[in-house]
Design a protein around this motif. Structure first.
Motif, PDB file in Angstrom:
ATOM      1  N   UNK A  45       0.759  -1.304  -0.028  1.00 32.83           N
ATOM      2  CA  UNK A  45      -0.079  -0.068  -0.161  1.00 32.83           C
ATOM      3  C   UNK A  45       1.018   1.403   0.016  1.00 32.83           C
ATOM      4  N   UNK A  46       1.778   1.396   0.835  1.00 28.66           N
ATOM      5  CA  UNK A  46       2.497   2.400   0.839  1.00 28.66           C
ATOM      6  C   UNK A  46       3.514   2.475  -0.420  1.00 28.66           C
ATOM      7  N   UNK A  47       3.946   1.602  -1.140  1.00 29.77           N
ATOM      8  CA  UNK A  47       4.610   1.501  -2.108  1.00 29.77           C
ATOM      9  C   UNK A  47       3.701   2.242  -3.435  1.00 29.77           C
ATOM     10  N   UNK A  48       2.435   1.896  -3.279  1.00 34.41           N
ATOM     11  CA  UNK A  48       1.664   2.307  -4.296  1.00 34.41           C
ATOM     12  C   UNK A  48       1.380   3.986  -4.073  1.00 34.41           C
ATOM     13  N   UNK A  49       1.743   4.442  -2.655  1.00 31.37           N
ATOM     14  CA  UNK A  49       1.437   5.918  -2.525  1.00 31.37           C
ATOM     15  C   UNK A  49       2.428   6.491  -3.223  1.00 31.37           C
ATOM     16  N   UNK A  50       3.788   5.915  -3.195  1.00 27.95           N
ATOM     17  CA  UNK A  50       4.933   6.315  -3.844  1.00 27.95           C
ATOM     18  C   UNK A  50       5.997   7.388  -3.278  1.00 27.95           C
ATOM     19  N   UNK A  51       5.639   7.439  -1.820  1.00 24.32           N
ATOM     20  CA  UNK A  51       6.441   8.266  -1.282  1.00 24.32           C
ATOM     21  C   UNK A  51       7.739   7.425  -0.476  1.00 24.32           C
ATOM     22  N   UNK A  52       7.877   6.064  -0.829  1.00 25.18           N
ATOM     23  CA  UNK A  52       8.919   5.361  -0.220  1.00 25.18           C
ATOM     24  C   UNK A  52       8.484   4.664   1.112  1.00 25.18           C
ATOM     25  N   UNK A  53       9.274   3.522   1.647  1.00 23.16           N
ATOM     26  CA  UNK A  53       8.867   3.126   2.743  1.00 23.16           C
ATOM     27  C   UNK A  53       9.254   3.777   4.030  1.00 23.16           C
ATOM     28  N   UNK A  54       9.847   4.907   4.034  1.00 16.89           N
ATOM     29  CA  UNK A  54      10.345   5.728   5.017  1.00 16.89           C
ATOM     30  C   UNK A  54       9.062   6.210   5.632  1.00 16.89           C
ATOM     31  N   UNK A  55       8.285   6.485   4.781  1.00 12.42           N
ATOM     32  CA  UNK A  55       6.849   7.207   4.960  1.00 12.42           C
ATOM     33  C   UNK A  55       5.950   6.303   5.708  1.00 12.42           C
ATOM     34  N   UNK A  56       6.022   4.968   5.546  1.00 16.26           N
ATOM     35  CA  UNK A  56       5.405   4.067   6.417  1.00 16.26           C
ATOM     36  C   UNK A  56       5.894   3.955   7.989  1.00 16.26           C
ATOM     37  N   UNK A  57       7.270   4.066   7.830  1.00 16.41           N
ATOM     38  CA  UNK A  57       7.912   3.942   9.412  1.00 16.41           C
ATOM     39  C   UNK A  57       7.432   5.167  10.004  1.00 16.41           C
ATOM     40  N   UNK A  58       7.543   6.319   9.395  1.00 18.16           N
ATOM     41  CA  UNK A  58       7.313   7.652  10.087  1.00 18.16           C
ATOM     42  C   UNK A  58       5.515   7.656  10.470  1.00 18.16           C
ATOM     43  N   UNK A  59       4.839   7.100   9.504  1.00 18.92           N
ATOM     44  CA  UNK A  59       3.415   6.963   9.973  1.00 18.92           C
ATOM     45  C   UNK A  59       3.083   5.945  11.339  1.00 18.92           C
ATOM     46  N   UNK A  60       3.421   4.975  11.100  1.00 23.40           N
ATOM     47  CA  UNK A  60       3.638   3.982  12.137  1.00 23.40           C
ATOM     48  C   UNK A  60       4.211   4.495  13.601  1.00 23.40           C
ATOM     49  N   UNK A  61       5.269   5.130  13.345  1.00 24.98           N
ATOM     50  CA  UNK A  61       5.952   5.732  14.666  1.00 24.98           C
ATOM     51  C   UNK A  61       4.958   6.760  15.223  1.00 24.98           C
ATOM     52  N   UNK A  62       4.194   7.684  14.248  1.00 22.53           N
ATOM     53  CA  UNK A  62       3.553   8.681  14.917  1.00 22.53           C
ATOM     54  C   UNK A  62       2.197   8.173  15.199  1.00 22.53           C
ATOM     55  N   UNK A  63       1.630   7.000  14.720  1.00 24.56           N
ATOM     56  CA  UNK A  63       0.482   6.392  15.285  1.00 24.56           C
ATOM     57  C   UNK A  63       0.590   5.978  16.490  1.00 24.56           C
ATOM     58  N   UNK A  64       1.715   5.399  16.858  1.00 23.43           N
ATOM     59  CA  UNK A  64       2.063   4.849  18.351  1.00 23.43           C
ATOM     60  C   UNK A  64       2.263   6.122  19.200  1.00 23.43           C
ATOM     61  N   UNK A  65       2.889   6.787  18.785  1.00 24.82           N
ATOM     62  CA  UNK A  65       3.135   8.180  19.783  1.00 24.82           C
ATOM     63  C   UNK A  65       1.541   8.768  20.099  1.00 24.82           C
ATOM     64  N   UNK A  66       1.066   8.843  19.018  1.00 18.27           N
ATOM     65  CA  UNK A  66      -0.576   9.395  19.322  1.00 18.27           C
ATOM     66  C   UNK A  66      -1.347   8.446  20.161  1.00 18.27           C
TER      67      UNK A  66
END
Length: 130
Positions: A45-66
């Motif tokens: 899914x994040x590959x399809x978004x096109x921003x790279x896998x770093x964006x998946x890590x950032x999003x996941x980390x921010x979700x856990x922080x939230x």
């Protein structure tokens, strides 16, 4: 320096808000953990978004922080605001980039908005100290 004192809520309202915050925290720890773990569906899914896998890590980390912030009584509004931003991005991404149903993201966005509204006194304090 002024102090803003929120009026006391009825007991059932406080209990209901804690239940919503707890369920949201569970949902976002699960979603963020799945992103950080690298569940293949999310990697694709994040590959399809096109921003790279770093964006998946950032999003996941921010979700856990939230999610953690939602469980802290004096930081719940901050956590809700963070997750509102993430869910707004998720809704836009579902509608215009990856397709699929945006309904789960909209529901999570709305529930975080309820928490942010209920804890608006905390937001006012954050704005005052900034």
């Amino acid at each position: 320096m002024s102090t803003i004192v929120a009026p006391a809520r009825p007991r059932w309202t406080s209990a209901a808000l804690w239940v919503v915050r707890g369920l949201l925290a569970l949902a976002f720890v699960a979603a963020g953990g799945a992103k950080l773990y690298g569940v293949p569906m999310l990697v694709d899914e994040f590959e399809h978004i096109g921003l790279g896998q770093w964006f998946r890590y950032v999003t996941g980390g921010l979700e856990i922080i939230g999610a953690i912030l939602l469980l802290l009584p004096r930081k719940a509004a901050l956590g809700a605001l963070l997750l509102i931003c993430i869910m707004t991005g998720a809704v836009i991404t579902h509608l215009f980039v990856i397709g699929g149903s945006a309904v789960p993201a909209i529901v999570l966005l709305a529930l975080n908005a309820v928490v942010a509204y209920a804890e608006r006194g905390q937001i006012a304090l954050l704005a005052e100290t900034a």
